[in-house]
Design an enzyme around this catalytic site. Structure first.
Site, PDB file in Angstrom:
ATOM      1  N   GLU A  23      -7.404  -2.330   0.028  1.00  0.00           N
ATOM      2  CA  GLU A  23      -8.083  -2.339  -1.270  1.00  0.00           C
ATOM      3  C   GLU A  23      -7.150  -1.960  -2.414  1.00  0.00           C
ATOM      4  O   GLU A  23      -7.344  -2.394  -3.553  1.00  0.00           O
ATOM      5  CB  GLU A  23      -9.301  -1.416  -1.262  1.00  0.00           C
ATOM      6  CG  GLU A  23     -10.469  -1.916  -0.415  1.00  0.00           C
ATOM      7  CD  GLU A  23     -10.355  -1.537   1.047  1.00  0.00           C
ATOM      8  OE1 GLU A  23      -9.309  -0.987   1.454  1.00  0.00           O
ATOM      9  OE2 GLU A  23     -11.323  -1.800   1.804  1.00  0.00           O
ATOM     10  N   PHE A  38     -23.192   7.461   6.503  1.00  0.00           N
ATOM     11  CA  PHE A  38     -21.981   6.787   6.970  1.00  0.00           C
ATOM     12  C   PHE A  38     -21.316   6.040   5.806  1.00  0.00           C
ATOM     13  O   PHE A  38     -21.974   5.303   5.088  1.00  0.00           O
ATOM     14  CB  PHE A  38     -22.314   5.815   8.108  1.00  0.00           C
ATOM     15  CG  PHE A  38     -21.115   5.039   8.564  1.00  0.00           C
ATOM     16  CD1 PHE A  38     -20.027   5.699   9.151  1.00  0.00           C
ATOM     17  CD2 PHE A  38     -21.039   3.661   8.387  1.00  0.00           C
ATOM     18  CE1 PHE A  38     -18.903   4.994   9.547  1.00  0.00           C
ATOM     19  CE2 PHE A  38     -19.914   2.953   8.791  1.00  0.00           C
ATOM     20  CZ  PHE A  38     -18.836   3.619   9.364  1.00  0.00           C
ATOM     21  N   GLN A  39     -20.060   6.265   5.642  1.00  0.00           N
ATOM     22  CA  GLN A  39     -19.247   5.636   4.583  1.00  0.00           C
ATOM     23  C   GLN A  39     -19.791   5.915   3.186  1.00  0.00           C
ATOM     24  O   GLN A  39     -19.705   5.071   2.298  1.00  0.00           O
ATOM     25  CB  GLN A  39     -19.106   4.129   4.814  1.00  0.00           C
ATOM     26  CG  GLN A  39     -18.246   3.841   6.039  1.00  0.00           C
ATOM     27  CD  GLN A  39     -17.760   2.414   6.119  1.00  0.00           C
ATOM     28  OE1 GLN A  39     -18.449   1.490   5.732  1.00  0.00           O
ATOM     29  NE2 GLN A  39     -16.554   2.243   6.649  1.00  0.00           N
ATOM     30  N   LYS A  83     -26.759  -0.607  -1.724  1.00  0.00           N
ATOM     31  CA  LYS A  83     -26.986  -1.750  -0.843  1.00  0.00           C
ATOM     32  C   LYS A  83     -28.415  -2.281  -0.960  1.00  0.00           C
ATOM     33  O   LYS A  83     -28.638  -3.497  -1.008  1.00  0.00           O
ATOM     34  CB  LYS A  83     -26.681  -1.338   0.604  1.00  0.00           C
ATOM     35  CG  LYS A  83     -26.759  -2.503   1.576  1.00  0.00           C
ATOM     36  CD  LYS A  83     -26.214  -2.144   2.954  1.00  0.00           C
ATOM     37  CE  LYS A  83     -26.216  -3.369   3.861  1.00  0.00           C
ATOM     38  NZ  LYS A  83     -25.655  -3.085   5.181  1.00  0.00           N
ATOM     39  N   MET A 141      15.229   7.003  -7.106  1.00  0.00           N
ATOM     40  CA  MET A 141      15.028   7.774  -8.331  1.00  0.00           C
ATOM     41  C   MET A 141      14.925   9.266  -8.027  1.00  0.00           C
ATOM     42  O   MET A 141      15.456  10.102  -8.766  1.00  0.00           O
ATOM     43  CB  MET A 141      13.769   7.283  -9.058  1.00  0.00           C
ATOM     44  CG  MET A 141      13.547   7.927 -10.397  1.00  0.00           C
ATOM     45  SD  MET A 141      14.963   7.735 -11.489  1.00  0.00           S
ATOM     46  CE  MET A 141      14.424   6.357 -12.495  1.00  0.00           C
TER      47      MET A 141
HETATM   48  C1  LIG Z   1       2.728   6.658  -4.968  1.00  0.00           C
HETATM   49  C2  LIG Z   1       3.928   7.404  -5.400  1.00  0.00           C
HETATM   50  N1  LIG Z   1       4.472   8.354  -4.599  1.00  0.00           N
HETATM   51  C3  LIG Z   1       5.585   9.013  -4.995  1.00  0.00           C
HETATM   52  C4  LIG Z   1       6.179   8.757  -6.191  1.00  0.00           C
HETATM   53  C5  LIG Z   1       7.418   9.508  -6.627  1.00  0.00           C
HETATM   54  N2  LIG Z   1       8.556   8.581  -6.750  1.00  0.00           N
HETATM   55  C6  LIG Z   1       8.944   8.055  -7.918  1.00  0.00           C
HETATM   56  S1  LIG Z   1      10.203   6.986  -7.784  1.00  0.00           S
HETATM   57  C7  LIG Z   1      10.294   7.236  -6.122  1.00  0.00           C
HETATM   58  C8  LIG Z   1      11.320   6.521  -5.304  1.00  0.00           C
HETATM   59  C9  LIG Z   1      11.067   5.076  -5.215  1.00  0.00           C
HETATM   60  O1  LIG Z   1      11.911   4.545  -4.225  1.00  0.00           O
HETATM   61  P1  LIG Z   1      12.240   3.021  -4.153  1.00  0.00           P
HETATM   62  O2  LIG Z   1      10.994   2.234  -4.144  1.00  0.00           O
HETATM   63  O3  LIG Z   1      13.176   2.777  -3.029  1.00  0.00           O
HETATM   64  O4  LIG Z   1      12.944   2.759  -5.559  1.00  0.00           O
HETATM   65  P2  LIG Z   1      14.404   3.181  -6.072  1.00  0.00           P
HETATM   66  O5  LIG Z   1      14.229   4.367  -6.948  1.00  0.00           O
HETATM   67  O6  LIG Z   1      15.236   3.474  -4.867  1.00  0.00           O
HETATM   68  O7  LIG Z   1      14.886   1.988  -6.840  1.00  0.00           O
HETATM   69  C10 LIG Z   1       9.334   8.164  -5.712  1.00  0.00           C
HETATM   70  C11 LIG Z   1       9.155   8.649  -4.311  1.00  0.00           C
HETATM   71  C12 LIG Z   1       5.557   7.777  -7.003  1.00  0.00           C
HETATM   72  N3  LIG Z   1       6.033   7.465  -8.208  1.00  0.00           N
HETATM   73  N4  LIG Z   1       4.466   7.107  -6.575  1.00  0.00           N
END
Ligand SMILES: Cc1ncc(C[n+]2csc(CCOP(=O)(O)OP(=O)(O)O)c2C)c(N)n1
Ligand SMILES: [Mg+2]
Length: 590
Positions: A61, A123-124, A173, A489
């Site tokens: 979803e 449920f749900q 529902k 990042m």
């Molecule tokens: C759902 C979610 N979980 C954690 C984060 C924290 N976060 C921000 S950037 C990042 C790393 C992203 O890694 P990747 O997709 O490999 O991108 P890169 O920075 O390596 O280009 C994380 C864990 C987030 N923004 N969103």
């Protein structure tokens, strides 16, 4: 206010579920992303007979929600997603929050347990209305089938007018199973909901007066300009005044990157000229922007000498973070449309500040501190190079959709956006996993446009199951995975602020999973590229495929960093162009 045209079924007896589908048809829905389940099952039955609605069966979803966002941004029409009660509905929470942060028009329809069971831990059962209360523009729980048409009409009206945003309609529902008389058109019953779109003339005149006299003005353009479809007016305003323009992460494409008055993106990873122009300005004209902390840096030191004109359709944004000297509540298209003659009148009356000195200064910053990057010493493929080549070879008519992380910032920096709504990303929420499903939604809405997702290896692993949806539904998106084998990042912050202690950011250097093989398993074409010499040929190969989705796994240098950078919580004045390197300000500039 009556909504829509009378329909052939007006006055017909049908189930609440059929009435729901007829109402969705009546408001013009042609695409719904979703997954069925017990509580929403009644709605899926009449949907099978709809000649108008294409339902795209997603694999999660969350994918339905982001696809609805991508569809909305690419087409300008509201996106629609559908889920069952409980876990189906809670899986929509992240994209609903995402749409709320970035003002994306979206309607989420969820099934709820039968009204007699609500509140019994059935449920749900989940109180999705309560859960999404703070992250929707409005939400509804419908238990009376007679209320379905009006609720749907109101939901679409609210999602798309004023400041756009997500609206949730939770339908019990039993309300879908009961018989009802379908009535359309309907009267909206929304006392108190009257978004102000026309700006106050006095405020516009005051803004024009300040603008004509400003010596160091900047047009600070936010995503609201795109939502208001005000890019033509913006360009006229910019060219009339000769003012420099900055476009925030959510506004990229609102003003052509190639335009000589464009300084680029401001903020944490903005261009030096854009960030510094805001800092040194004497007047900011904020258009559909919200002084987000990623733009202002340390708020108390942001643009200390600037007066602020703040135009926004949402009065709650004005003076929320930074006090506005001239507040203007209104739709950006109308505000800019009225500013233009007001400024022409000022100019005709002989008021017009000379901007030559300001432009000399801006040009110097642009020239001295262009965006760039240093190649890796070991000769490994640089992520910025991949993204730059992608932008050059694919061109500015395509839609680019990013995940969240370093690759997102590079995709914003190194691709030239010339057209509105060709850059889709999760700005306010920063939702990893956005790219693949949002690209799917964009491509479903604009099948004739090339859609590239630029994703991180971390993000891609959150939602890549929608590749199955794309392959089966004939939605041939293209995905460039910028694979630095890490949560790049976060790793960058660990390099800079945690002494290089890489706690849990390594995604493993054994290429697990193998993204090219994974793509093939999903019925897509899988390609791989690890060297600069192969980049162009690989992109061209991907461009040649049009009958299936394509995934390119670009193996890149893992220590590349995003620059410039304003460290979180610091002043924009402390912008660094590389580690430990500040721009060399000419003291005479201050
Ligand atoms: C759902 C979610 N979980 C954690 C984060 C924290 N976060 C921000 S950037 C990042 C790393 C992203 O890694 P990747 O997709 O490999 O991108 P890169 O920075 O390596 O280009 C994380 C864990 C987030 N923004 N969103
Ligand atoms: Mg990564």
């Amino acid at each position: 206010m009556p909504q829509g045209q009378p329909t052939r079924d007006n006055g017909t007896t049908m189930t609440g579920a059929a009435s729901l589908i007829r109402s969705l048809e009546a408001v013009g829905v042609d695409t719904v992303f979703g997954i069925p389940g017990g509580a929403i099952l009644p709605a899926y039955d009449p949907m099978l007979d709809s000649q108008q609605i294409r339902h795209i069966l997603v694999r999660h979803e969350q994918g339905a929600g982001h696809a609805a966002e991508g569809y909305a941004l690419a087409t300008g029409k509201p996106g629609v997603c559908m889920a069952t009660s409980g876990p189906g509905a809670t899986n929509l929470v992240t994209p609903i929050a995402d749409a709320h942060m970035d003002s994306v028009p979206m309607v989420a329809v969820t099934g709820q347990v039968a009204s007699a069971a609500i509140g019994t831990d059935a449920f749900q059962e989940a109180d999705i209305r309560g859960i999404t209360m703070p992250i929707t523009k409005h939400n509804y729980l419908v238990t009376d089938p007679a209320e379905i048409p009006r609720t749907i009409a109101e939901a679409f009206h609210i999602a798309t007018t004023g400041r756009p945003g997500p609206v949730l309609v939770d339908v019990a529902k039993d309300a879908m199973q009961a018989m009802t008389t379908f009535r359309w058109p309907v009267e909206l019953d929304l006392p108190g909901y009257r978004p102000v779109t026309r700006p106050h003339a006095k405020q516009v005149r005051e803004a024009a007066r300040l603008m004509a006299a400003a010596k160091r003005p900047v047009l600070y353009v936010g995503g609201g300009v795109l939502r208001a479809r005000a890019w033509t007016e913006l360009r006229r305003l910019a060219e009339l005044t000769g003012f420099p323009v900055v476009t925030t992460l959510t506004a990229r494409g609102a003003f052509p990157d190639s335009h000589p008055q464009h300084l680029g993106m401001p903020g944490m990873h903005g261009a030096v000229a854009a960030v510094t122009a805001l800092q040194k300005a004497d007047l900011l004209i904020a258009l559909g922007a919200r002084f987000d902390d990623r733009v202002t840096g340390k708020l108390s030191s942001f643009a200390p000498n600037a007066a602020v004109i703040h135009a926004d359709i949402d009065p709650a944004e004005i003076s929320k973070n930074r006090v506005a000297d001239v507040p203007i509540v209104g739709d950006c298209k109308e505000v800019i449309g009225e500013l233009i003659p007001a400024i022409e009148a000022e100019f005709a009356a002989g008021t017009r500040a000379d901007l030559t000195g300001w432009w000399r200064q801006l040009d110097q910053w642009r020239e001295n501190y262009p965006l760039g990057y240093t190649p890796a010493e070991n000769g490994e493929l640089m992520p910025q190079y991949v993204i730059e080549r992608l932008g050059k070879l694919v061109g500015s008519d395509a839609i680019y959709v990013a995940g969240v992380g370093q690759h997102q910032m590079w995709a914003s920096q190194f691709i030239s956006y010339e057209n509105p709504n060709t850059w889709l990303n999760s700005g306010g929420a920063g939702t990893m996993g956005y790219a693949v499903p949002a690209a799917m939604g964009a491509k479903a809405g604009r099948p004739d446009t090339t859609v590239w997702a630029i994703d991180g290896d971390g993000c891609f692993q959150m939602t890549n199951q929608e590749l199955a949806t794309c392959a089966i539904e004939g939605i041939p998106i293209k995905v460039a995975v910028i694979n630095n084998e890490s949560l790049g990042m976060v790793r960058q912050w660990q390099t800079l602020f945690y002494d290089g202690r890489y706690s849990n950011t390594d995604l493993g250097s054994r290429r697990i999973p193998d993204f090219a093989k994974l793509a093939e398993a999903y019925g897509c074409v899988g390609l791989r590229c690890d060297t600069a010499e192969d980049v162009d040929a690989t992109i061209e190969k991907a461009m040649a495929v049009d009958d299936r989705p394509v995934v390119v796994d670009f193996g890149v240098h893992r220590d590349a960093m995003v620059w410039p950078m304003v460290a979180a919580g610091t002043s924009n004045d402390e912008i660094q162009i590389a580690r430990g390197m500040a721009p060399e300000w000419d003291r005479s500039e201050d």
